[in-house]
Design a protein around this motif. Structure first.
Motif, mmCIF file in Angstrom:
data_model
loop_
_atom_site.group_PDB
_atom_site.id
_atom_site.type_symbol
_atom_site.label_atom_id
_atom_site.label_comp_id
_atom_site.label_asym_id
_atom_site.label_seq_id
_atom_site.Cartn_x
_atom_site.Cartn_y
_atom_site.Cartn_z
ATOM 1 N N ARG A 65 40.694 -44.836 46.589
ATOM 2 C CA ARG A 65 41.697 -45.897 46.534
ATOM 3 C C ARG A 65 43.021 -45.314 47.020
ATOM 4 O O ARG A 65 43.442 -44.252 46.568
ATOM 5 C CB ARG A 65 41.851 -46.438 45.112
ATOM 6 C CG ARG A 65 40.662 -47.266 44.627
ATOM 7 C CD ARG A 65 40.867 -47.727 43.199
ATOM 8 N NE ARG A 65 40.884 -46.584 42.279
ATOM 9 C CZ ARG A 65 41.746 -46.456 41.269
ATOM 10 N NH1 ARG A 65 42.677 -47.368 41.063
ATOM 11 N NH2 ARG A 65 41.684 -45.406 40.478
ATOM 12 N N GLU B 276 40.449 -49.947 48.931
ATOM 13 C CA GLU B 276 39.407 -49.173 48.259
ATOM 14 C C GLU B 276 38.226 -49.026 49.212
ATOM 15 O O GLU B 276 37.730 -50.011 49.765
ATOM 16 C CB GLU B 276 38.957 -49.875 46.979
ATOM 17 C CG GLU B 276 37.895 -49.110 46.208
ATOM 18 C CD GLU B 276 37.529 -49.792 44.904
ATOM 19 O OE1 GLU B 276 36.341 -50.150 44.728
ATOM 20 O OE2 GLU B 276 38.441 -49.980 44.057
ATOM 21 N N HIS C 289 42.112 -41.349 43.909
ATOM 22 C CA HIS C 289 43.189 -42.331 43.963
ATOM 23 C C HIS C 289 44.447 -41.633 44.455
ATOM 24 O O HIS C 289 44.876 -40.624 43.881
ATOM 25 C CB HIS C 289 43.429 -42.936 42.572
ATOM 26 C CG HIS C 289 44.542 -43.940 42.541
ATOM 27 N ND1 HIS C 289 45.267 -44.212 41.398
ATOM 28 C CD2 HIS C 289 45.067 -44.730 43.522
ATOM 29 C CE1 HIS C 289 46.179 -45.132 41.668
ATOM 30 N NE2 HIS C 289 46.086 -45.456 42.953
#
Length: 338
Positions: A116, A165, A86
């Motif tokens: 992400r 994503e 992320h």
């Protein structure tokens, strides 16, 4: 460790992102001087810095110079690790460009990965999330890459706030492909996004595209983004041929009417349709790296852009391939040679 020296003044952020991808894939380090030296604001901006830090994390790399505004960088890659990642750009900088930087390394990893990225999803100077989903990833699928993109939140310039994503599966070997014949035209589809602006703007763009291209202008092709994190407007046309899909888009901006956005977009689509090349300008330079990793392939394109030229010369520094392009009538044929 082998190190390659790169003159960053010969290109923009794409040169740095390509170098990061190639370094992760080959295990070869690099130093770059004069990062974005010819730009109005030289050095690393937030989206470039996020790409560097993301590549360093995915590839367990040692990095020197990873600070905002830096014009010199040293990158020494380690072992790429699959995982759940992320990253947040912290601005409207392009999330798609960060994803494209990491994707080649992660499809070479031994296990699936999920990434992400928060930032801009529809930026005027970067491939949109729709372009990745409808054009770039289907082209990679022909080479053997399995990756799926999900748009979690829209993010427009200058507010940002979007999220993408990407899930990618391991790919043990890429297939060399030829993108030379696009096949018969099957369909053209228009779509418009409007955020924080009157929906009538998008309908006016659809009406122009309907008159110029004959696409369906029904309001179902207009999506109003709620909640609106900031103003934004993007019109897109997806062109589907039997063997290839291209996406063209146009961004609304202050001082530009909806009709002008639609006309510019229609001009770009018609120029592509009137030619014979398979691959559009933006996809052409993005295909170079995966095709080089595949060890071969070819495609036809309408022009040899500065991005394509600089990207090809950089890839040749890292991989045992060479690029050749020759005119064929009104278009060019690009070959990847070993």
């Amino acid at each position: 460790m082998d190190m390659i020296e790169i003159d960053g003044s010969q290109g923009g952020g794409q040169l740095l992102r390509s170098a990061l991808s190639l370094s992760l894939c080959t295990g070869i380090g690099f130093t770059v001087q004069g990062i974005r030296a010819m730009r109005r604001r030289p050095g690393l901006m937030r989206q470039h810095l996020t790409a560097v830090t993301a590549a360093a994390r995915v590839g367990n790399a040692r990095v020197e110079g990873a600070t905002l505004g830096a014009t010199t960088l040293r990158f020494e890659p380690g072992e790429v690790q699959a995982g759940d990642y992320h990253f947040a750009i912290g601005s409207a900088g392009s999330a798609t460009l960060v994803l494209q930087t990491l994707l080649p390394a992660l499809w070479q990893a031994p296990a699936p990965s999920r990434i992400r990225v928060e930032g801009g999803t529809h930026n005027p100077l970067a491939p949109s999330a729709d372009f990745l989903d409808r054009c770039y990833l289907p082209a990679l699928a022909r080479l053997g890459v399995q990756a799926q993109l999900q748009l979690q939140r829209h993010g427009f310039f200058p507010a940002g706030g979007g999220e993408l994503e990407l899930e990618v599966q391991p790919c043990t070997a890429l297939s060399a492909c030829a993108f030379e014949q696009r096949g018969p035209l099957q369909a053209m589809e228009a779509s418009v996004l409007v955020s924080g602006l009157a929906a009538g703007i998008g309908q006016r763009e659809l009406d122009v595209l309907g008159r110029r291209l004959g696409v369906d202008t029904h309001p179902r092709h207009l999506q109003v983004v709620r909640p609106a994190l900031g103003p934004g407007n993007v019109a897109a046309v997806t062109v589907r041929h039997g063997a290839h899909v291209e996406l063209f888009d146009g961004h609304g901006e202050r001082g530009l009417s909806a009709e002008q956005v639609g006309m510019r977009l229609a001009d770009a689509v018609q120029a592509y349709l009137q030619g014979e090349a398979c691959v559009g300008e933006h996809l052409s330079d993005q295909l170079l790296l995966p095709m080089a990793l595949a060890g071969g392939g070819s495609f036809s394109t309408g022009q040899i852009s500065a991005h394509l030229h600089s990207n090809a010369r950089l890839i040749e520094k890292f991989l045992p391939v060479a690029f050749d392009w020759q005119p064929e009538g009104a278009h060019w044929r690009v070959n990847v040679l070993q």
